[in-house]
Design a protein around this motif. Structure first.
Motif, mmCIF file in Angstrom:
data_model
loop_
_atom_site.group_PDB
_atom_site.id
_atom_site.type_symbol
_atom_site.label_atom_id
_atom_site.label_comp_id
_atom_site.label_asym_id
_atom_site.label_seq_id
_atom_site.Cartn_x
_atom_site.Cartn_y
_atom_site.Cartn_z
ATOM 1 N N PRO A 61 9.416 -2.786 7.499
ATOM 2 C CA PRO A 61 8.935 -1.533 8.580
ATOM 3 C C PRO A 61 7.479 -1.714 8.721
ATOM 4 C CG PRO A 61 8.688 -0.855 6.076
ATOM 5 C CD PRO A 61 9.493 -2.302 6.215
ATOM 6 N N TYR A 62 7.043 -0.981 9.857
ATOM 7 C CA TYR A 62 5.802 -1.310 10.609
ATOM 8 C C TYR A 62 4.693 -0.180 9.875
ATOM 9 C CZ TYR A 62 6.928 2.811 13.431
ATOM 10 O OH TYR A 62 7.466 4.183 13.862
ATOM 11 N N SER A 63 5.152 0.598 8.970
ATOM 12 C CA SER A 63 4.450 1.643 8.517
ATOM 13 C C SER A 63 4.804 2.211 7.062
ATOM 14 C CB SER A 63 4.651 3.211 9.247
ATOM 15 O OG SER A 63 5.959 3.603 9.253
ATOM 16 N N GLY A 64 3.842 2.770 6.277
ATOM 17 C CA GLY A 64 3.845 3.142 5.026
ATOM 18 C C GLY A 64 2.770 3.966 4.282
ATOM 19 N N GLY A 68 -0.297 2.681 -0.222
ATOM 20 C CA GLY A 68 -0.093 1.121 -0.262
ATOM 21 C C GLY A 68 1.278 0.940 -1.129
ATOM 22 N N GLY A 69 1.656 -0.388 -1.218
ATOM 23 C CA GLY A 69 2.721 -0.707 -2.146
ATOM 24 C C GLY A 69 3.961 -1.042 -1.300
ATOM 25 N N THR A 70 3.712 -0.799 -0.078
ATOM 26 C CA THR A 70 5.054 -1.005 0.736
ATOM 27 C C THR A 70 5.345 -2.624 1.032
ATOM 28 O OG1 THR A 70 4.957 1.105 1.975
ATOM 29 C CG2 THR A 70 6.160 -0.309 3.137
ATOM 30 N N ASP A 71 6.429 -2.768 0.905
ATOM 31 C CA ASP A 71 6.920 -4.247 0.985
ATOM 32 C C ASP A 71 7.551 -4.424 2.581
ATOM 33 O OD1 ASP A 71 8.389 -6.574 1.238
ATOM 34 O OD2 ASP A 71 8.602 -6.866 -0.854
ATOM 35 N N SER A 109 1.454 -3.680 1.499
ATOM 36 C CA SER A 109 0.271 -2.939 1.830
ATOM 37 C C SER A 109 -0.481 -2.555 0.874
ATOM 38 C CB SER A 109 0.860 -1.757 2.929
ATOM 39 O OG SER A 109 1.415 -0.739 1.980
ATOM 40 N N PRO A 110 -1.827 -2.321 0.962
ATOM 41 C CA PRO A 110 -2.868 -2.131 0.035
ATOM 42 C C PRO A 110 -3.079 -0.507 0.080
ATOM 43 C CG PRO A 110 -3.799 -2.699 2.027
ATOM 44 C CD PRO A 110 -2.671 -2.695 2.417
ATOM 45 N N LEU A 111 -3.870 -0.084 -1.067
ATOM 46 C CA LEU A 111 -4.355 1.440 -1.068
ATOM 47 C C LEU A 111 -5.508 1.374 -0.002
ATOM 48 C CD1 LEU A 111 -4.593 4.057 -2.331
ATOM 49 C CD2 LEU A 111 -6.130 2.879 -4.116
ATOM 50 N N ALA A 138 -0.847 2.994 8.407
ATOM 51 C CA ALA A 138 -1.329 3.796 7.303
ATOM 52 C C ALA A 138 -0.958 5.284 7.741
ATOM 53 C CB ALA A 138 -2.356 3.324 6.675
ATOM 54 N N VAL A 139 -0.106 6.045 6.835
ATOM 55 C CA VAL A 139 0.200 7.170 7.295
ATOM 56 C C VAL A 139 0.018 8.090 6.000
ATOM 57 C CG1 VAL A 139 2.341 8.516 7.881
ATOM 58 C CG2 VAL A 139 2.284 6.223 8.586
#
Length: 818
Positions: A61-64, A68-71, A109-111, A138-139
C-alpha cells in the motif's frame, strides 16, 4: 491499426535510443530527458525511459499510520534474492527491508512525527547507494482507515479502566495480514513531551515501556486483565499498543507491526488511581491548571466559530468535519455529549499552532462550554498537527492529546471539575465570524460570480476563473466541446495553486463517470485514504465524484460530478475582498463591476452574449502561467501546442426555441423556477436532459449554499445572574432568554432578554437581590432600642438599690460597735 503500430515502433525506437545514449531514470525521476522521460506523464504519453519503473517506483500500500510498521511492496521494480534493502524516509530515517520469495522488494515504514507525503529512497546494496525514488503517505491515526490499525474492543472501557464500576478483562483485535509472523509480542509504547513549552528544547518522544505478552499466536485477538504498571511506568499516561513479530527483541524500532490508536492509559495507572480515581484526577487537574497559567494565551489568534451548523458545514475552505463527532456517521460525540456535529478549523493558528473546534446541537445552534460540558473547545495544539510538524505543539495527534485531551480526562471525565478545564478552554462564540463568499461554474459552462452576477460563456480553451495577486491564489478552468457536433462547451478540468503550494488539478476521467486528482502533474489515488496533507494545501476526496481542496488562506474549492458534468464552487473568506479578478468576478459586494476584462475594461451590457463572450476570451491563460497537465496527444495538440483560446470555435449564444423540437417538452418539465434559462440551454443546445437536470440541481445547490452562508447576528453568551438561573442557550438574533432567581432572592432588571438586530441584548442587566423590608426593619429597630433602654434602666436602678442597702448595713454595724 496502422496508427497503433506506429506508436509501438516509436516506443521501441525511443527505448533503443535511450539505451544506446545511456539515458536513464536513475537519479532523474521527475525530469524530461533529451530522448525519453522520467516525468510521471511519461506513462500516458508512452515516452518513458526504459528503466522508469525500476527507479521511479510505486508502492502498495502507499499509506499507513505515522506510528510506522507498515510492510509495503515496491511495485514492478526487480530485486535479486541477495539484495540488502535499506529504505530511507525523509532523508534521515532508515528502516531495513527485505526481498520476498517472488523477488519483490519490501520496505517497513518508520515511526514519524509528521503526516503527508514523505520522500523515500531505496537502496539494494545495504545503504551504499539509494537509486530508487518514491514517496510514502504518513496518516494521522484518527484519519487512518480502520483496516490499517488494531482495534480496542470497547475503547471507552480501556480509557475509563479503574474508575468506579469499570474493570474486568480488556480485548483488542487486528487483521493478521498486518503482521507477517506466526507468533507475536504485545507491547505497550508510551508518548510524552519534554522540555520547556515553546522553547527550542521542546521535544516529543515515543518509547517502548513493557510487553503485555510474548510469543503469542498471531490469531488476530488478545485479551488480558490489566494491573497497575510497575517500575514507575504508570507515569506514562498516553500511549498505544503494538503487535509485532516475536522474532525481534523487545521494543525494536521500525519493524512490521499493527498499532492501536493512541489513547489514555487508564488501565495501567498506579494503584492510587484505582483506589480513588476522582481524587487522583483532581490532583492532576489542579497541576494542569497551574501549568496553563504559566503558558501563553493562544485564544486571541484562533478563528471564531461559525454561528450555525449550516454555516459550519458550508464553509469547507476553513472548517472540516471532526471525525470524533460526525452527523453523517451517527454522531458518536464521546467528548461532546449533547452535540450532534463538530467541525475543526483546518489551519492551525500562525504563532502557537493552536486549533479551533466548534460543536452544534440538533437545532443547529452552537453549544458553548459555559452552558454544557459538551460545548465547543479550542485546542492549544491542533489535533491534526501543522507544518513543519516534527516538534511540539505541531506533532499530529500526540501534542493535542498531551495538552488538550488528557487534561479533559483529569478535569471532566475522571472527576467532576470541568470548571478548571473550561477556564482555559472556553468556547469562542461567533460574533467575529464572517461567512465566506461563494461563486460557481456548472453545466455548459454557466457562471455565478461572488457578487451574484450570472451569465454563460461557451469558449473552448483554458481560462482564469480566479486570480488574486494579493493572496497569490490562481484557479484556472479548462473547457472542451460537449461533442463533435454541438456548439457548446463544458468544464473538463480545474487547476489551482496558492503561493508556493503544490499544483492541484481535478479533471474528468474518460467516460465522465469520475474525477481524477493530480498533484504536480502526478495522479493521486484515494483508494486507501480520503484526506491528504500536501505541501501548502489539503485535499479531501471521500468518493470518486467529490473533491474538496483547501488552502492556508481559507480559500476552498469544491468539485462535484453531476450528470457527467463538473460543478466547481469557490469559497473565499473576507480577506479576499477587492483582490479577485477573472471569470468569477470581483469580490466586493458590488455586482455592477463584476465583469471586468483582463485589460481592465468593464462589460457595458451584461445581457449581450457577444460582449460576454469577449469578456471570457480576454481571460484565456498564457502559456507561461498555465497550471494544467498535458499527458495525452489530445491535450498536447488541443491546448498546449495551440492557442489557449480556440478562436475557430464559435458557440451558440442562446437556446433555439423550435416548436417541433422533440426535447422542448422535457425542457419545459425539467426547467422550472429561477435559473431555468441555464437548464433550457443545456437541454436544447447540449441535447441532454440529464445535463439540464444536473444544471438545475447545481443551480439550486448554489442557491442553498448562499442561503446557508448568509451572515447572522449574535449577541454573544448571556450569563445567568448570581443566585439565579436562565432558560435558553441560543444567542442569535431573535433568540429569547428567560432569567429567574433562586428562592429567597428578588429579580432586579429584565426577566426576559431578546437578541436584537444591533447585536445587543434588550432590556437591563439582571441581578438577584435579597428582598427589602423597611417597615419591619424600623419596627424591629424601635423595639430593640426600647428593650435596650429598659435593660439599662433596670440595671441602673438595681445598682442604686444595692448601694443603698450596703450603706444601711454599714451604719448598723457601726452603731452596734459603739
Amino acid at each position: 491499426m496502422i496508427q497503433r503500430f506506429k506508436v509501438v515502433i516509436f516506443v521501441l525506437l525511443v527505448s533503443c535510443i535511450c539505451r544506446t545514449l545511456g539515458q536513464t531514470c536513475e537519479g532523474n525521476c521527475g525530469k524530461q530527458l533529451d530522448f525519453c522521460s522520467c516525468h510521471p506523464t511519461c506513462k500516458s504519453l508512452k515516452n518513458c525511459c526504459a528503466d522508469y519503473k525500476q527507479y521511479c517506483v510505486e508502492l502498495f500500500p502507499y499509506s499507513g499510520t505515522i506510528f510506522g510498521g507498515t510492510d509495503f511492496i515496491v511495485l514492478e521494480a526487480s530485486f535479486n534474492k541477495s539484495s540488502q534493502i535499506i529504505c530511507k524516509f525523509n532523508n534521515n530515517t532508515n528502516t531495513v527491508g527485505y526481498v520476498d520469495e517472488n523477488s519483490r522488494g519490501h520496505c517497513i515504514s518508520p515511526l514519524l512525527y509528521e503526516t503527508g507525503w514523505v520522500p523515500l529512497h531505496i537502496s539494494s546494496d545495504n545503504g551504499t547507494t539509494f537509486s530508487r525514488v518514491g514517496a510514502w503517505l504518513a496518516v494521522h491515526t484518527g484519519k487512518l482507515d480502520s483496516k490499517f490499525k488494531a482495534t480496542l474492543v470497547n475503547s471507552t472501557k480501556w480509557q475509563y479502566y479503574g474508575t468506579p464500576n469499570v474493570g474486568g478483562t480488556l480485548e483488542m483485535t487486528w487483521n493478521t495480514s498486518l503482521v507477517r509472523a506466526e507468533r507475536v509480542n504485545i507491547e505497550l509504547w508510551g508518548y510524552r513531551e519534554t522540555g520547556e513549552p515553546y522553547s527550542d528544547y521542546w521535544q516529543g518522544e515515543w518509547e517502548y515501556l513493557y510487553s503485555l505478552a510474548k510469543n503469542q499466536p498471531n490469531n488476530g485477538s488478545f485479551s488480558f486483565l490489566p494491573k497497575p504498571a510497575a517500575n514507575g511506568f504508570s507515569s506514562w499516561e498516553l500511549g498505544s499498543v503494538r503487535i509485532s513479530p516475536s522474532t525481534y527483541p523487545d521494543g525494536t524500532w521500525n519493524v512490521q507491526a499493527a498499532w492501536t490508536e493512541d489513547h489514555a492509559l487508564a488501565w495501567h495507572l498506579e494503584e492510587k488511581f484505582r483506589q480513588n480515581s476522582t481524587a487522583w484526577a483532581l490532583e492532576k487537574c489542579v497541576a494542569w491548571d497551574q501549568l496553563e497559567n504559566q503558558l501563553p494565551n493562544f485564544l486571541n489568534e484562533i478563528i471564531d466559530c461559525p454561528c450555525t451548523l449550516a454555516q459550519a458545514r458550508a464553509d469547507t475552505g476553513r472548517f472540516h468535519t471532526d471525525y470524533g463527532c460526525d452527523i453523517e456517521k451517527g454522531s458518536v460525540c464521546t467528548y461532546h455529549p449533547g452535540s450532534v456535529h463538530c467541525v475543526r478549523a483546518i489551519q492551525a493558528s500562525p504563532k502557537y499552532a493552536a486549533g479551533q473546534q466548534c460543536c452544534y446541537d440538533s437545532t443547529g445552534a452552537q453549544v458553548l462550554t459555559a452552558d454544557s460540558i459538551g460545548g465547543s473547545t479550542p485546542d492549544r495544539a491542533h489535533d491534526w498537527g501543522s507544518p513543519p510538524y516534527k516538534r511540539p505543539p505541531r506533532i499530529p495527534g500526540q501534542s493535542h492529546w498531551v495538552y488538550d485531551v488528557l487534561s479533559f480526562y483529569y478535569c471532566c471525565l475522571w472527576s467532576d471539575n470541568c470548571h478548571y478545564y473550561f477556564k482555559h478552554r472556553p468556547s469562542s462564540d461567533c460574533r467575529r465570524y464572517q461567512s465566506p463568499s461563494s461563486a460557481v461554474v456548472f453545466g455548459d459552462p454557466h457562471f455565478i460570480t461572488f457578487d451574484g452576477v450570472s451569465y454563460s460563456f461557451n469558449g473552448k480553451g483554458e481560462y482564469t476563473l480566479v486570480s488574486s495577486e494579493m493572496k497569490q491564489l490562481t484557479i484556472q478552468g479548462r473547457t472542451e466541446p460537449v461533442n463533435e457536433t454541438i456548439k457548446a462547451t463544458q468544464l473538463s478540468a480545474v487547476a489551482m495553486k496558492e503561493a508556493s503550494s503544490d499544483v492541484i488539478e481535478v479533471r474528468l476521467v474518460s467516460g465522465h463517470n469520475g474525477l481524477e486528482v493530480l498533484q504536480n502533474q502526478k495522479t493521486l489515488s484515494f483508494t486507501e485514504q480520503t484526506w491528504m496533507d500536501l505541501y501548502g494545501v489539503f485535499v479531501f476526496s471521500p468518493t470518486p465524484t467529490n473533491v474538496t481542496v483547501m488552502f492556508p488562506s481559507g480559500a476552498g474549492v469544491e468539485v462535484r460530478l453531476r450528470g457527467g458534468t463538473m460543478t466547481t464552487t469557490v469559497l473565499l473568506p473576507e480577506e479576499f475582498t477587492d483582490s479577485t479578478l477573472g471569470l468569477l468576478g470581483k469580490m466586493n459586494g458590488d455586482a455592477t463591476d463584476d465583469l471586468v476584462l483582463s485589460n481592465g475594461e468593464l462589460v457595458q451590457n451584461q445581457s449581450n452574449p457577444e460582449e460576454l463572450f469577449s469578456f471570457g476570451v480576454s481571460w484565456a491563460v498564457s502559456n507561461k502561467s498555465a497550471l494544467f497537465t498535458y499527458d495525452s496527444e489530445y491535450l498536447l495538440d488541443t491546448y498546449y501546442h495551440a492557442p489557449r483560446h480556440d478562436h475557430s470555435f464559435i458557440p451558440m449564444f442562446s437556446a433555439p426555441e423550435r416548436p417541433d423540437d422533440p426535447l422542448g417538452q422535457q425542457a419545459s418539465e425539467i426547467c422550472t423556477g429561477e435559473g431555468s434559462k441555464f437548464c433550457r440551454y443545456d437541454i436544447l443546445v447540449g441535447r441532454s436532459p440529464s445535463m439540464g437536470n444536473a444544471t438545475k440541481l447545481s443551480f439550486q445547490s448554489h442557491i442553498s449554499l448562499v442561503d446557508d452562508l448568509k451572515p447572522v447576528i449574535s449577541c454573544g453568551w448571556l450569563s445567568p445572574p448570581n443566585n439565579g438561573r436562565k432558560e435558553g442557550t441560543t444567542y442569535l438574533q431573535g433568540a429569547k432568554v428567560q432569567l429567574f432567581c433562586d428562592d429567597g432572592f428578588t429579580l432586579k432588571g429584565s426577566a426576559e432578554r431578546v437578541c436584537q438586530e444591533n447585536g445587543l441584548w434588550s432590556g437591563e442587566e439582571t441581578t438577584c437581590v435579597v428582598p427589602s423590608n423597611l417597615a419591619g426593619i424600623v419596627a424591629g429597630s424601635v423595639i430593640g432600642a426600647l428593650a435596650l433602654i429598659v435593660i439599662i434602666t433596670t440595671i441602673v436602678l438595681a445598682s442604686k438599690k444595692q448601694k443603698r442597702k450596703a450603706a444601711r448595713s454599714k451604719e448598723t454595724t457601726t452603731s452596734e460597735a459603739l
